[in-house]
Design a protein around this motif. Sequence first.
Motif, PDB file in Angstrom:
ATOM      1  N   UNK A 269       0.839  -1.200   0.000  1.00 16.79           N
ATOM      2  CA  UNK A 269       0.000   0.000   0.000  1.00 16.79           C
ATOM      3  C   UNK A 269       0.876   1.252   0.000  1.00 16.79           C
ATOM      4  N   UNK A 270       0.280   2.373  -0.373  1.00 12.14           N
ATOM      5  CA  UNK A 270       0.981   3.651  -0.386  1.00 12.14           C
ATOM      6  C   UNK A 270       0.443   4.521   0.744  1.00 12.14           C
ATOM      7  N   UNK A 271       1.327   4.991   1.603  1.00 10.09           N
ATOM      8  CA  UNK A 271       0.956   5.926   2.665  1.00 10.09           C
ATOM      9  C   UNK A 271       1.327   7.326   2.218  1.00 10.09           C
ATOM     10  N   UNK A 272       0.401   8.245   2.374  1.00  7.77           N
ATOM     11  CA  UNK A 272       0.599   9.627   1.966  1.00  7.77           C
ATOM     12  C   UNK A 272       0.593  10.504   3.217  1.00  7.77           C
ATOM     13  N   UNK A 273       1.642  11.305   3.371  1.00  3.86           N
ATOM     14  CA  UNK A 273       1.738  12.222   4.509  1.00  3.86           C
ATOM     15  C   UNK A 273       1.907  13.631   3.957  1.00  3.86           C
ATOM     16  N   UNK A 274       0.951  14.490   4.285  1.00  4.44           N
ATOM     17  CA  UNK A 274       1.046  15.877   3.838  1.00  4.44           C
ATOM     18  C   UNK A 274       2.015  16.628   4.745  1.00  4.44           C
ATOM     19  N   UNK A 275       2.442  17.784   4.273  1.00  5.98           N
ATOM     20  CA  UNK A 275       3.361  18.604   5.082  1.00  5.98           C
ATOM     21  C   UNK A 275       2.719  18.984   6.413  1.00  5.98           C
ATOM     22  N   UNK A 276       1.412  19.261   6.394  1.00  2.65           N
ATOM     23  CA  UNK A 276       0.736  19.643   7.638  1.00  2.65           C
ATOM     24  C   UNK A 276       0.626  18.470   8.615  1.00  2.65           C
ATOM     25  N   UNK A 277       0.695  17.238   8.116  1.00  6.64           N
ATOM     26  CA  UNK A 277       0.593  16.058   8.974  1.00  6.64           C
ATOM     27  C   UNK A 277       1.958  15.561   9.457  1.00  6.64           C
ATOM     28  N   UNK A 278       3.036  16.076   8.903  1.00  9.75           N
ATOM     29  CA  UNK A 278       4.370  15.515   9.144  1.00  9.75           C
ATOM     30  C   UNK A 278       4.804  15.588  10.604  1.00  9.75           C
ATOM     31  N   UNK A 279       4.526  16.668  11.276  1.00  5.08           N
ATOM     32  CA  UNK A 279       4.993  16.809  12.659  1.00  5.08           C
ATOM     33  C   UNK A 279       6.499  16.694  12.712  1.00  5.08           C
TER      34      UNK A 279
END
Length: 171
Positions: A148-158
């Motif tokens: 699967x592909x996990x997508x992390x946005x800049x706002x979610x990165x922490x």
Amino acid sequence: MVLDNPADLVRLLVIAAIIYPALVMILRVSGKRTLSKLNAFDFVVTVALGSTLATILLSRNVSLLEGILALSLLVALQYAAALLAVRWPPSQQLLKARPTMLLRNGQLRKQTLRSARVAESEIRQAARSQGAGDLGDLAAVVLETDGSLSVITRSQLGDGSTLSDVRDEGR
């Protein structure tokens, strides 16, 4: 050759009626990990279980007890391997692939995409499915061990700690 021997049908019905509940019980006892999303190791165990179940059902040379023992052994080996991976982390290198960074800070890792056999369109599709309209808004896209592909946005990165075990060949 529709029906060679009616006794074979009766045997199949009896064996299936016994072995299926036995397999369900074995899987329930082994825990949720056995039925989790599949990585390569879990996939091999699943295929082996299916093959063993088919052999038990269709081969007169395999007794019911041998079949239950074979299924139990496969599940026990998978359970032991999962336990080993949790208790002794270096074993994970042998048993599991590491997640792979396909996009970092909005930039596609084209060589990594090629080696992982992932198309750029698949990255865009994963971004869209997470509601992202711009790859530049993404901190990371990771190919997980189950495919699967996990997508992390800049706002979610922490602090990015979730990416600590990800293979990042583009650094």
